[in-house]
Design an enzyme around this catalytic site. Structure first.
Site, PDB file in Angstrom:
ATOM      1  N   LYS A 106       0.827  -1.237   0.000  1.00 61.42           N
ATOM      2  CA  LYS A 106       0.000   0.000   0.000  1.00 61.42           C
ATOM      3  C   LYS A 106       0.844   1.262   0.000  1.00 61.42           C
ATOM      4  CE  LYS A 106       0.544  -1.838   4.019  1.00 61.42           C
ATOM      5  NZ  LYS A 106       0.255  -3.109   4.615  1.00 61.42           N
ATOM      6  N   VAL A 133      -4.872  -3.480   0.638  1.00 64.29           N
ATOM      7  CA  VAL A 133      -5.792  -2.855   1.614  1.00 64.29           C
ATOM      8  C   VAL A 133      -6.594  -3.940   2.336  1.00 64.29           C
ATOM      9  CG1 VAL A 133      -7.772  -1.308   1.906  1.00 64.29           C
ATOM     10  CG2 VAL A 133      -6.021  -0.769   0.204  1.00 64.29           C
ATOM     11  N   GLY A 135      -5.926  -6.649   3.978  1.00 63.50           N
ATOM     12  CA  GLY A 135      -5.547  -8.069   3.914  1.00 63.50           C
ATOM     13  C   GLY A 135      -6.521  -8.931   3.130  1.00 63.50           C
ATOM     14  N   GLY A 188       3.868 -10.877  17.934  1.00 57.16           N
ATOM     15  CA  GLY A 188       4.075 -10.830  16.477  1.00 57.16           C
ATOM     16  C   GLY A 188       3.040  -9.983  15.753  1.00 57.16           C
ATOM     17  N   GLU A 191       5.471  -4.593  14.626  1.00 52.54           N
ATOM     18  CA  GLU A 191       6.877  -4.623  14.213  1.00 52.54           C
ATOM     19  C   GLU A 191       7.764  -4.090  15.330  1.00 52.54           C
ATOM     20  OE1 GLU A 191       7.883  -5.070  10.822  1.00 52.54           O
ATOM     21  OE2 GLU A 191       5.835  -5.524  10.169  1.00 52.54           O
ATOM     22  N   LYS A 206      -3.694   3.081   3.172  1.00 51.47           N
ATOM     23  CA  LYS A 206      -4.838   2.254   2.738  1.00 51.47           C
ATOM     24  C   LYS A 206      -6.043   3.141   2.436  1.00 51.47           C
ATOM     25  CE  LYS A 206      -3.358  -1.664   5.560  1.00 51.47           C
ATOM     26  NZ  LYS A 206      -3.470  -2.215   6.923  1.00 51.47           N
ATOM     27  N   GLY A 303      -1.753 -10.593   8.122  1.00 54.01           N
ATOM     28  CA  GLY A 303      -1.348 -11.983   8.334  1.00 54.01           C
ATOM     29  C   GLY A 303      -1.080 -12.630   6.986  1.00 54.01           C
TER      30      GLY A 303
END
Ligand SMILES: NC(=O)c1ccc[n+]([C@@H]2O[C@H](COP(=O)([O-])OP(=O)(O)OC[C@H]3O[C@@H](n4cnc5c(N)ncnc54)[C@H](OP(=O)(O)O)[C@@H]3O)[C@@H](O)[C@H]2O)c1
Length: 431
Positions: A106, A133, A135, A188, A191, A206, A303
């Site tokens: 994105k 955008v 996922g 997780g 970041e 997005k 994910g």
């Protein structure tokens, strides 16, 4: 008759790239049965070495994407390496060499979409970007195809799973932002450098793509006012609960008579609203159109599997055309049109939540109330959090609808008072 094969090269073999390869391998027969085309991963690329057991059978692994591009066994290129430097070069080169591309990036499209879609059109090639955008939520296809006969009025929603996870952890467990963030990192979901997610840029990129698609015009991503959740405190979640509300990071683009109102910021939303029901790493996108009314699209916004599945959906669409020898660029008017979206200079009035953190002294409330009254703003409620240290007292004011410039003027004046310990936290309240 043998089934046509379409050969895929994946640049960026991390979370999304590997999941994409995995879906192509594991669902090979299903995809072939449904689409009439057999997708095969013939090359993967990342700078560090790929273990043989991780490489899809029959594929080669290379460290330089230029080698992958030159490979005559690659028909379609997937870009899942991220960033805006080498990925921009990769997309340019791929299109110039006549290879269609699919990207999950994105950031790249928000910043360089105009150039890339123009280049793709000039080569009559598609760019697949569903994965960029929300996922696994197929929202771009919905805007481009399913609502093509309607006039959209608004697109808004929760576009960043990391920020939503942090806010819902703060809400369910009463913990502070810093604790929720480090837990999200350990799990997780965030970041090591979480700034893109928590400061709103990821949602902004997005939203930029969504707004361009929905309102069919160009929009400079830098013109989207963006504020993240870094300054939301446990006390805000607590105050929100008292107001029968909670807090969500919302990206919103709404067409009004005065132009497009667009922003990414934390909103105070009613507990009963659908936005409040979006929890954890999930995303939700709301489309409002003249004929469709309000529609909500909900699901995993990130994910490997969800995002890889969106990449594969683009690959299948491109592969069908490729196999039929009918490659063509999609007419993505939000990127190809010369029309700029006009931003509103008269934002609609909204109710606002203000949290002040002050050194306690006599007369503070009177001075703040005077500033608010001077702007002809009506206070709806005022509540002080009990049992706080005198050098850090918080109180919350909610006000009746006024436009943003008016409330900002009042907030700027309040921020100048010497009793303020930190700037006012200003949250828009959902209508
Ligand atoms: N993760 C998600 O849930 C998600 C969701 C939606 C969209 N996306 C987007 O998908 C893209 C990839 O995200 P990700 O989470 O999969 O990232 P990731 O796990 O960090 O994977 C990135 C991969 O790209 C490789 N890479 C980086 N620079 C490269 C270069 N110059 N040449 C070759 N390989 C390079 C990296 O390996 P080396 O460092 O060894 O080269 C790594 O294998 C990003 O644009 C992201 O915004 C991700």
């Amino acid at each position: 008759m043998t089934m046509k094969q379409v050969r895929v090269g994946i640049v960026g073999f991390g979370t999304v790239g590997r999941a994409t390869a995995d879906i192509i391998v594991k669902h090979a027969d299903l995809i072939a049965h449904r689409s009439g085309v057999r997708l095969v991963v013939t090359a993967v690329c990342r700078r560090s070495s790929v273990q043989p057991q991780d490489t899809p059978a029959g594929a080669c692994a290379v460290a330089d994407w230029r080698r992958l591009l030159k490979d005559p066994n690659v028909d379609v290129v997937v870009e899942t390496m991220g960033g805006t430097g080498e990925s921009l070069e990769l997309l340019r080169s791929s299109l110039e060499q006549g290879k269609p591309v699919v990207t999950a990036n994105k950031n790249l499209l928000a910043e360089h979409g105009d150039e890339l879609f123009r280049l793709a059109a000039s080569h009559n090639l598609p760019i697949g970007f569903e994965a960029s955008v929300a996922g696994g939520i197929p929202i771009l296809r919905v805007i481009h195809e399913s609502t093509a006969g309607d006039r959209l009025r608004s697109v808004h929603g929760i576009l960043n799973g990391t920020a939503n996870y942090i806010l819902t952890q703060m809400e369910s467990r009463g913990i502070e932002f810093a604790e929720a963030l480090s837990e999200a990192q350990a799990a997780g979901f965030a970041e090591a450098d979480p700034s893109f997610d928590i400061d709103g840029q990821d949602a902004r990129d997005k939203l930029c793509i969504l707004a361009r698609m929905a309102f069919e015009g160009r929009l400079d991503v830098a013109h989207i006012p963006t504020c993240g959740i870094r300054h939301v405190r446990a006390i805000d979640i607590h105050s929100a609960t008292r107001l029968d509300s909670t807090i969500r990071l919302v990206g919103s683009a709404e067409q009004t008579d005065a132009g497009l109102e667009v922003s990414v910021r934390p909103w105070l939303v009613s507990r009963r609203s659908m936005l409040a029901k979006v929890e954890g790493v999930n995303n939700a996108v709301f489309l409002v159109g003249d004929k469709i009314g309000t529609q909500m699209f909900y699901g995993r916004g990130a994910g490997g599997d969800a995002t890889g599945s969106a990449v594969v959906s683009d690959l299948i669409e491109i592969a069908r055309d490729f196999a039929a020898g009918q490659m063509n660029a999609k007419n993505i008017s939000g990127f190809l049109s010369s029309r700029e979206l006009v931003l509103s200079d008269r934002p609609k009035p909204a109710s606002w939540y203000l949290r002040l953190t002050v050194k306690d002294q006599r007369g503070i409330v009177a001075r703040v109330a005077e500033v608010i009254a001077r702007e002809a703003i009506n206070i709806d409620s005022l509540e002080q959090e009990p049992h706080l240290p005198k050098d850090r007292v918080s109180f919350v004011i909610t006000v009746e609808p006024v436009s943003e410039p008016v409330i900002r003027r009042a907030v700027d004046t309040i921020n100048g008072f010497d009793f303020m310990v930190e700037p006012v936290l200003l949250l828009r309240m959902e209508e």
